[in-house]
Write a protein that holds these residues in place. Structure first.
Motif, short mmCIF file in Angstrom:
data_model
loop_
_atom_site.label_atom_id
_atom_site.label_comp_id
_atom_site.label_asym_id
_atom_site.label_seq_id
_atom_site.Cartn_x
_atom_site.Cartn_y
_atom_site.Cartn_z
N ALA A 43 -72.33 45.58 18.73
CA ALA A 43 -72.82 43.76 19.12
C ALA A 43 -73.20 43.47 17.46
O ALA A 43 -72.31 42.22 17.77
CB ALA A 43 -74.53 44.07 19.74
N ARG A 44 -73.14 44.29 17.19
CA ARG A 44 -73.46 43.77 15.81
C ARG A 44 -72.13 43.17 14.88
O ARG A 44 -71.71 41.86 14.24
CB ARG A 44 -74.21 44.67 14.36
N ASN A 45 -71.63 44.45 15.04
CA ASN A 45 -70.12 44.51 14.50
C ASN A 45 -69.12 42.84 15.45
O ASN A 45 -68.59 42.46 14.73
CB ASN A 45 -69.25 44.89 14.57
N GLY A 46 -69.03 42.96 16.68
CA GLY A 46 -68.83 41.98 17.42
C GLY A 46 -69.27 40.54 16.80
O GLY A 46 -68.65 39.56 16.77
N SER A 47 -70.36 40.45 16.82
CA SER A 47 -71.29 39.48 16.33
C SER A 47 -70.74 39.30 15.15
O SER A 47 -70.40 37.49 14.77
CB SER A 47 -72.62 38.53 16.93
N SER A 48 -70.73 39.46 13.76
CA SER A 48 -69.83 39.18 13.20
C SER A 48 -68.99 38.20 12.84
O SER A 48 -68.21 37.93 12.34
CB SER A 48 -70.90 40.37 11.51
N ALA A 49 -68.03 38.97 13.58
CA ALA A 49 -66.60 38.90 13.83
C ALA A 49 -66.28 37.70 14.02
O ALA A 49 -65.96 36.71 13.72
CB ALA A 49 -65.83 40.10 14.54
N GLU A 50 -67.39 37.45 15.11
CA GLU A 50 -67.11 35.77 16.03
C GLU A 50 -68.03 35.13 15.52
O GLU A 50 -66.54 33.69 14.88
CB GLU A 50 -68.13 36.22 17.06
N ALA A 51 -69.16 35.79 14.34
CA ALA A 51 -69.34 34.34 12.99
C ALA A 51 -67.85 33.64 12.29
O ALA A 51 -68.28 32.40 11.66
CB ALA A 51 -70.21 35.24 12.86
N SER A 52 -67.33 34.47 11.27
CA SER A 52 -66.59 34.82 10.50
C SER A 52 -65.49 34.14 11.28
O SER A 52 -64.83 32.67 10.85
CB SER A 52 -66.35 35.54 10.30
N VAL A 53 -65.20 34.89 12.49
CA VAL A 53 -64.01 33.64 12.91
C VAL A 53 -64.61 31.93 13.30
O VAL A 53 -63.58 31.11 13.61
CB VAL A 53 -63.54 34.01 14.76
N SER A 54 -65.85 31.70 13.79
CA SER A 54 -66.10 30.30 14.03
C SER A 54 -66.34 29.52 12.49
O SER A 54 -66.20 28.52 12.45
CB SER A 54 -67.48 30.27 14.64
N SER A 55 -66.68 30.41 11.68
CA SER A 55 -66.50 29.89 10.70
C SER A 55 -65.19 29.08 9.69
O SER A 55 -65.38 27.97 9.09
CB SER A 55 -67.82 30.83 9.68
N LEU A 56 -64.61 29.91 9.95
CA LEU A 56 -63.05 30.35 9.44
C LEU A 56 -62.53 29.15 10.58
O LEU A 56 -61.66 28.33 9.81
CB LEU A 56 -61.85 30.97 9.90
N ALA A 57 -62.25 28.55 11.15
CA ALA A 57 -62.22 27.72 12.47
C ALA A 57 -63.03 26.66 11.78
O ALA A 57 -62.63 25.60 12.08
CB ALA A 57 -62.90 28.06 13.93
N ALA A 58 -64.59 26.54 11.45
CA ALA A 58 -64.43 25.18 11.27
C ALA A 58 -64.05 24.77 9.89
O ALA A 58 -64.76 23.44 9.87
CB ALA A 58 -66.37 25.50 11.07
N SER A 59 -64.32 25.87 8.85
CA SER A 59 -63.60 25.10 8.02
C SER A 59 -62.37 24.94 7.67
O SER A 59 -61.79 23.11 7.38
CB SER A 59 -63.76 26.40 6.69
N ALA A 60 -61.75 25.26 8.74
CA ALA A 60 -60.40 24.84 9.17
C ALA A 60 -59.87 23.26 9.80
O ALA A 60 -59.50 22.25 8.83
CB ALA A 60 -59.12 25.42 10.13
N SER A 61 -60.48 23.37 10.20
CA SER A 61 -61.31 21.88 11.11
C SER A 61 -61.80 20.66 9.30
O SER A 61 -61.36 19.62 10.46
CB SER A 61 -61.50 21.55 12.43
N LYS A 62 -62.43 21.07 8.82
CA LYS A 62 -63.27 20.43 7.78
C LYS A 62 -61.57 19.57 7.03
O LYS A 62 -61.76 18.77 7.13
CB LYS A 62 -64.56 21.11 7.21
N ARG A 63 -61.17 20.77 6.90
CA ARG A 63 -60.02 21.40 6.11
C ARG A 63 -59.46 20.42 6.67
O ARG A 63 -58.55 18.39 6.17
CB ARG A 63 -59.77 22.42 6.15
N ASP A 64 -58.61 19.96 7.84
CA ASP A 64 -58.03 19.52 8.21
C ASP A 64 -58.40 17.95 8.13
O ASP A 64 -57.57 16.19 8.02
CB ASP A 64 -57.75 19.97 9.94
#
Length: 161
Positions: A126-147
């Motif tokens: 669960a910890r590994n899954g949540s941290s992976a999801e968090a990093s994916v969502s932060s990457l998506a957020a940074s990508a959309s912010k960059r766009d």
């Protein structure tokens, strides 16, 4: 009616052995470096089985501590090993046995200990899954912010002055 037991899927299939990888061998080498002699219950090389410790093994291992090494250093090194995912998987396996300091099986792992290890394993997942999801969502957020910033700058560049 009795209370229903929680359903937790057994990790890594149904094989009874969990084999050591480089990281487990490194942890066991660190433990053995603190002792006057290596203990056989620990894996010595990659591919050796990870064996659950017999209850009360700490008192035997502590007697082997080098005179210049603190007890807390040994406690921390052992804790790092026994709280690792691979050790918990070895404890959680159906039919797993506890082993003495010489690596000999002495008793089966209790159902309560097996269930506890399964819960710890699930929390690792669960910890590994949540941290992976968090990093994916932060990457998506940074990508959309960059766009958004790029679009704003492009509009400003195209606007008449």
């Amino acid at each position: 009616m009795g209370q229903k037991q929680p359903t937790i899927k057994s990790p890594r299939g149904t094989s009874s052995l969990v084999l050591a990888r480089e990281r487990e061998v490194a942890k066991t080498a660190a433990i053995n470096a603190l002792l006057i002699r290596p203990i056989a219950v620990l894996p010595a090389k990659v591919g050796d089985p990870i064996r659950p410790f017999a209850l009360g093994l700490w008192s035997e291992v502590r007697l082997l501590l080098k005179p210049d090494v603190s007890v807390s250093a040994l406690r921390k090194a052992l804790a790092t090993y026994v709280h690792a995912r691979s050790y918990q998987v070895a404890v959680a396996r159906p039919g797993s046995m506890r082993h003495d300091i010489n690596g000999e099986p002495v008793e089966p792992v209790s159902d309560a200990d097996r269930l506890d290890a399964l819960k710890k394993y699930e929390s690792f997942k669960a910890r590994n899954g949540s941290s992976a999801e968090a990093s994916v969502s932060s990457l998506a957020a940074s990508a959309s912010k960059r766009d958004a910033i790029s679009a704003l700058l492009l509009r400003r560049k195209d606007a008449p002055r």
